[in-house]
Design a protein around this motif. Structure first.
Motif, mmCIF file in Angstrom:
data_model
loop_
_atom_site.group_PDB
_atom_site.id
_atom_site.type_symbol
_atom_site.label_atom_id
_atom_site.label_comp_id
_atom_site.label_asym_id
_atom_site.label_seq_id
_atom_site.Cartn_x
_atom_site.Cartn_y
_atom_site.Cartn_z
ATOM 1 N N PHE A 57 0.903 -1.161 -0.038
ATOM 2 C CA PHE A 57 0.054 -0.021 -0.091
ATOM 3 C C PHE A 57 0.865 1.174 0.085
ATOM 4 N N ASP A 58 0.745 1.967 -1.008
ATOM 5 C CA ASP A 58 1.519 3.209 -1.205
ATOM 6 C C ASP A 58 0.863 4.654 -0.367
ATOM 7 N N ALA A 59 1.189 4.556 1.107
ATOM 8 C CA ALA A 59 0.731 5.563 1.706
ATOM 9 C C ALA A 59 1.010 7.039 1.308
ATOM 10 N N SER A 60 2.069 7.352 0.968
ATOM 11 C CA SER A 60 2.575 8.810 0.386
ATOM 12 C C SER A 60 1.603 9.147 -0.729
ATOM 13 N N SER A 61 1.627 8.362 -1.748
ATOM 14 C CA SER A 61 0.744 8.733 -2.918
ATOM 15 C C SER A 61 -0.805 9.007 -2.515
ATOM 16 N N TYR A 62 -1.336 8.182 -1.689
ATOM 17 C CA TYR A 62 -2.494 8.036 -1.179
ATOM 18 C C TYR A 62 -3.145 9.435 -0.427
ATOM 19 N N ILE A 63 -1.988 9.542 0.448
ATOM 20 C CA ILE A 63 -2.253 11.091 1.252
ATOM 21 C C ILE A 63 -1.919 12.242 0.388
ATOM 22 N N LEU A 64 -0.846 12.198 -0.387
ATOM 23 C CA LEU A 64 -0.986 13.400 -1.422
ATOM 24 C C LEU A 64 -1.920 13.679 -2.298
ATOM 25 N N SER A 65 -2.656 12.513 -2.836
ATOM 26 C CA SER A 65 -3.501 12.848 -3.634
ATOM 27 C C SER A 65 -4.772 13.588 -2.922
ATOM 28 N N HIS A 66 -4.874 13.361 -1.565
ATOM 29 C CA HIS A 66 -6.120 13.627 -1.097
ATOM 30 C C HIS A 66 -5.884 15.303 -0.512
ATOM 31 N N VAL A 67 -4.729 15.655 -0.136
ATOM 32 C CA VAL A 67 -4.327 16.948 0.178
ATOM 33 C C VAL A 67 -3.775 17.802 -0.869
ATOM 34 N N SER A 68 -3.638 17.380 -2.045
ATOM 35 C CA SER A 68 -3.220 18.329 -3.111
ATOM 36 C C SER A 68 -4.294 18.802 -3.974
ATOM 37 N N ASP A 69 -4.218 19.876 -4.540
ATOM 38 C CA ASP A 69 -5.212 20.216 -5.561
ATOM 39 C C ASP A 69 -5.679 19.284 -6.959
ATOM 40 N N SER A 70 -6.801 19.520 -7.308
ATOM 41 C CA SER A 70 -7.024 18.527 -8.444
ATOM 42 C C SER A 70 -8.202 19.235 -9.380
ATOM 43 N N HIS A 71 -8.534 18.640 -10.635
ATOM 44 C CA HIS A 71 -9.649 19.132 -11.440
ATOM 45 C C HIS A 71 -10.792 18.518 -11.282
ATOM 46 N N GLU A 72 -10.944 17.632 -10.335
ATOM 47 C CA GLU A 72 -12.137 16.778 -10.051
ATOM 48 C C GLU A 72 -12.239 16.489 -8.569
ATOM 49 N N TRP A 73 -13.501 16.160 -8.064
ATOM 50 C CA TRP A 73 -13.759 16.146 -6.732
ATOM 51 C C TRP A 73 -14.019 14.505 -6.504
ATOM 52 N N ILE A 88 -2.449 15.631 7.054
ATOM 53 C CA ILE A 88 -1.539 14.559 6.688
ATOM 54 C C ILE A 88 -1.530 13.624 7.849
ATOM 55 N N ILE A 89 -1.570 14.050 8.980
ATOM 56 C CA ILE A 89 -1.627 13.134 10.165
ATOM 57 C C ILE A 89 -2.655 12.417 10.252
ATOM 58 N N VAL A 90 -4.133 13.205 10.021
ATOM 59 C CA VAL A 90 -5.117 12.235 10.119
ATOM 60 C C VAL A 90 -5.037 10.930 9.075
ATOM 61 N N LEU A 91 -4.818 11.302 7.824
ATOM 62 C CA LEU A 91 -4.683 10.328 6.830
ATOM 63 C C LEU A 91 -3.569 9.142 7.072
ATOM 64 N N SER A 92 -2.460 9.795 7.528
ATOM 65 C CA SER A 92 -1.164 9.008 8.120
ATOM 66 C C SER A 92 -1.811 7.730 9.191
ATOM 67 N N LEU A 93 -2.706 8.308 10.063
ATOM 68 C CA LEU A 93 -3.140 7.478 10.920
ATOM 69 C C LEU A 93 -4.222 6.267 10.498
ATOM 70 N N VAL A 94 -4.985 6.810 9.311
ATOM 71 C CA VAL A 94 -5.895 5.859 8.793
ATOM 72 C C VAL A 94 -5.020 4.741 7.975
ATOM 73 N N SER A 95 -4.022 5.311 7.313
ATOM 74 C CA SER A 95 -2.988 4.717 6.485
ATOM 75 C C SER A 95 -2.402 3.464 7.364
ATOM 76 N N LEU A 96 -2.192 3.493 8.694
ATOM 77 C CA LEU A 96 -1.833 2.583 9.411
ATOM 78 C C LEU A 96 -2.549 1.165 9.279
ATOM 79 N N ILE A 97 -3.808 1.102 9.344
ATOM 80 C CA ILE A 97 -4.732 0.022 9.152
ATOM 81 C C ILE A 97 -4.505 -0.912 7.821
ATOM 82 N N PHE A 98 -4.021 -0.142 6.714
ATOM 83 C CA PHE A 98 -3.674 -0.964 5.675
ATOM 84 C C PHE A 98 -2.268 -1.266 5.245
ATOM 85 N N ILE A 99 -1.434 -0.371 6.154
ATOM 86 C CA ILE A 99 -0.114 -0.889 6.044
ATOM 87 C C ILE A 99 0.216 -1.919 6.960
ATOM 88 N N PHE A 100 -0.501 -2.262 7.916
ATOM 89 C CA PHE A 100 -0.313 -3.265 8.771
ATOM 90 C C PHE A 100 -1.343 -4.423 8.422
#
Length: 358
Positions: A41-57, A297-309
């Motif tokens: 599970f790529d936590a960094s790309s998952y987190i960055l995709s949620h906090v960065s700007d984009s052309h879609e919601w 980022i901290i909130v998404l990192s805490l959630v990512s722990l479930i999928f990392i472990f």
């Protein structure tokens, strides 16, 4: 009393929905990974995709891999082909439309670029992008909420006059008085504070509303507006321009000919003072951007722990800390709006302070 219970209920629902929405997004990411491969599970790309700007919601991803999203309008101007207006759906997922696509790597990653005849992105001459992105849409929503609050407050005063605050007056009026009595008056002074109150009130409520709406993960809220460095840059630039354009002679005298400084030391002090003019708004920009982004980022990192472990046993601990961080972010939302407004008034007061004569 009834309204008080409703406010508490909405707050609890917001905190819980923030946790479950983040967990749902994480589950979607894990499904996509398991469907495609057995990779980690790529936590960094998952987190960055949620906090960065984009052309879609992005709202959710179905089991078949198709996305449910709100596609925002793309408005670009190309020097060769002119103005183009279309939905971002046409260039989503690597598609090309009218010779344009979204770059996924390189210096223009995430931006709309022109595609040459062979299908390769031409990143050398990107078009002028005026699109309504997620951050811009979030600012529009925040502006509508701000206008609704202030117009409702104005109608309330028009109807009841100067009286004991009721309803929305009881919420907004103490905040306005606090900004006037504890921020503007002490830092700018009684003679000049009224001139800057419209800006201080606007920037405080704009930052606060965007911070609060960013904690609500339900469309059309949840955009990381004040965690976008472009937004904080413009806010800091506004403070910088107001400060320098309204500064008095004493301010500029202190910059270029500081009283009491020997002449031979001026070539060293003048560059230092000029750097100080720009370092103050730079600190405003970075402080707001870093604090708001860090919370998400901290909130998404805490959630990512479930999928990392890869175990549900981590979920109770993760959810507990996510709820705790949501409460901290609620405090930070008010604190950062206060700090930005306080420092803006302080910089304005320093630039407009009259020289004391003894």
């Amino acid at each position: 009393m009834k309204n008080r219970y409703l406010y508490i209920l909405f707050l609890l629902l917001g905190l819980l929905s923030g946790s479950f929405s983040a967990m749902g997004a994480g589950a979607v990411a894990e499904e996509e990974k398991s469907a495609g491969s057995e990779g980690k599970f790529d936590a960094s790309s998952y987190i960055l995709s949620h906090v960065s700007d984009s052309h879609e919601w992005h709202i959710l991803t179905k089991k078949d891999g198709s996305a449910v999203a709100v596609y925002l309008p793309v408005i670009i101007y190309d020097r060769a082909s002119g103005l183009h207006i279309f939905s971002s759906r046409k260039i989503a997922e690597g598609r090309t439309y009218e010779g344009f696509t979204i770059a996924h790597e390189g210096a223009n990653a995430g931006k709309i670029v022109h595609v040459d005849t062979e299908g390769h992105p031409d990143e050398a001459k990107p078009p002028l992008d005026f699109s309504i992105t997620k951050a811009i849409f979030g600012m529009i929503i925040a502006s509508i909420v701000l206008l609704w609050l202030m117009l409702s407050l104005a109608r309330s005063y028009k109807k009841t006059g100067i009286s004991a605050p009721r309803g929305i007056q009881g919420i907004i009026e103490p905040v306005i008085l606090f900004i006037r009595d504890d921020i503007a008056l002490p830092n700018i002074g009684e003679k000049k504070y009224a001139r800057y109150m419209p800006y201080l009130l606007t920037v405080f409520f704009f930052i606060l509303i965007n911070n609060l709406l960013g904690l609500i993960p339900i469309f059309p809220f949840g955009a990381n507006v004040t965690g976008n460095v472009n937004v904080t840059f413009v806010l800091a630039l506004c403070t910088f321009l107001i400060t320098q354009l309204t500064a008095n002679k004493s301010h500029w005298k202190h910059v270029f000919a500081a009283p009491g400084v020997p002449i031979w030391l001026l070539p060293i002090m003048i560059p230092v003072e000029i750097i100080g003019l720009f370092s103050k708004p730079f600190a405003l920009m970075i402080r707001l951007f870093a604090n708001i982004s860090a919370g998400h980022i901290i909130v998404l990192s805490l959630v990512s722990l479930i999928f990392i472990f890869k175990t549900i046993l981590v979920a109770p601990v993760s959810v507990f800390f996510v709820l705790f961080m949501d409460c901290i972010e609620l405090l930070v939302a008010f604190l950062q709006a206060y700090v930005f407004t306080l420092l803006s008034s302080l910089f304005i007061g320093m630039a407009t302070a009259e020289e004391e004569h003894h």
